[in-house]
Design an enzyme around this catalytic site. Structure first.
Site, PDB file in Angstrom:
ATOM      1  N   ASP A  36       0.860  -1.187   0.000  1.00  0.00           N
ATOM      2  CA  ASP A  36       0.000   0.000   0.000  1.00  0.00           C
ATOM      3  C   ASP A  36       0.896   1.237   0.000  1.00  0.00           C
ATOM      4  O   ASP A  36       1.824   1.334   0.805  1.00  0.00           O
ATOM      5  CB  ASP A  36      -0.901  -0.022   1.247  1.00  0.00           C
ATOM      6  N   VAL A 101     -10.909   2.691  -3.316  1.00  0.00           N
ATOM      7  CA  VAL A 101     -10.543   2.117  -4.616  1.00  0.00           C
ATOM      8  C   VAL A 101     -11.522   0.981  -4.888  1.00  0.00           C
ATOM      9  O   VAL A 101     -11.667   0.061  -4.066  1.00  0.00           O
ATOM     10  CB  VAL A 101      -9.086   1.607  -4.625  1.00  0.00           C
ATOM     11  N   HIS A 105     -10.300  -5.700  -2.582  1.00  0.00           N
ATOM     12  CA  HIS A 105      -8.967  -5.910  -2.021  1.00  0.00           C
ATOM     13  C   HIS A 105      -9.070  -6.079  -0.518  1.00  0.00           C
ATOM     14  O   HIS A 105     -10.028  -5.624   0.110  1.00  0.00           O
ATOM     15  CB  HIS A 105      -8.035  -4.735  -2.358  1.00  0.00           C
ATOM     16  N   HIS A 107      -6.812  -5.573   3.082  1.00  0.00           N
ATOM     17  CA  HIS A 107      -5.653  -4.962   3.730  1.00  0.00           C
ATOM     18  C   HIS A 107      -5.055  -5.950   4.730  1.00  0.00           C
ATOM     19  O   HIS A 107      -5.793  -6.526   5.545  1.00  0.00           O
ATOM     20  CB  HIS A 107      -6.079  -3.722   4.522  1.00  0.00           C
TER      21      HIS A 107
END
Ligand code: 5GP
Length: 143
Positions: A36, A101, A105, A107
């Site tokens: 990231d 975004v 996804h 994290h």
């Protein structure tokens, strides 16, 4: 499942197509993991399925098995790479939840006793720091 509202111009779609650079730590036929750029902590990594979906809500359920197998692999690797005390897993769906975004996804953030997370999408990290951290994670994944 639907791909309605999936914008093929989103930043992770561009990363997956190799149109913009990323510090990749892992790739297989279904999943990619990279650093990231605005980490909330040391070693903050994103695990991203290649299949297009806006988030978890519209994803094909067949995405989750391969995705979470890699989430576990990366979580174990970052814990070893940074000698972390724990690992936070986060995943956001739609703006109200904090998603910024719009390609699914997860994290993966190493955690250290007594050290809080930095703000979500806060400061950009230096590329050389991301490169160094990515190298540590790749080494842990290979060990
Ligand atoms: P979300 O808010 O959608 O859950 O998380 C998006 C994440 O992507 C944020 O943590 C943000 O720091 C990160 N991010 C935004 N733009 C880029 C980029 O261009 N490259 C990388 N590697 N990460 C990004």
């Amino acid at each position: 499942m639907t791909e309605v509202n999936y914008d093929t111009g989103n930043i992770f779609a561009k990363i997956l197509r190799g149109e913009i650079p990323s510090h990749r730590v892992y790739e297989d036929k279904a999943v990619v993991a990279f650093m990231d750029v605005m980490p909330q902590g040391l070693g903050h990594t994103l695990v991203v399925p290649k299949a297009p979906s806006r988030n978890l809500l519209d994803a094909n359920p067949s995405t989750f098995g391969p995705l979470f197998a890699v989430v576990q692999k990366v979580a174990q690797a970052v814990k070893r790479a940074f000698d972390a005390d724990g690992v936070t897993i986060m995943q956001f769906n739609e703006p109200a939840s904090g998603q910024t975004v719009y390609h699914l996804h997860v994290h993966v953030i190493p955690r250290f006793d007594g050290i809080p997370l930095k703000p979500h999408t806060g400061a950009m990290e230096k590329p050389e720091v991301l490169a160094r951290n990515a190298e540590k994670i790749r080494a842990a994944l290979a060990a």
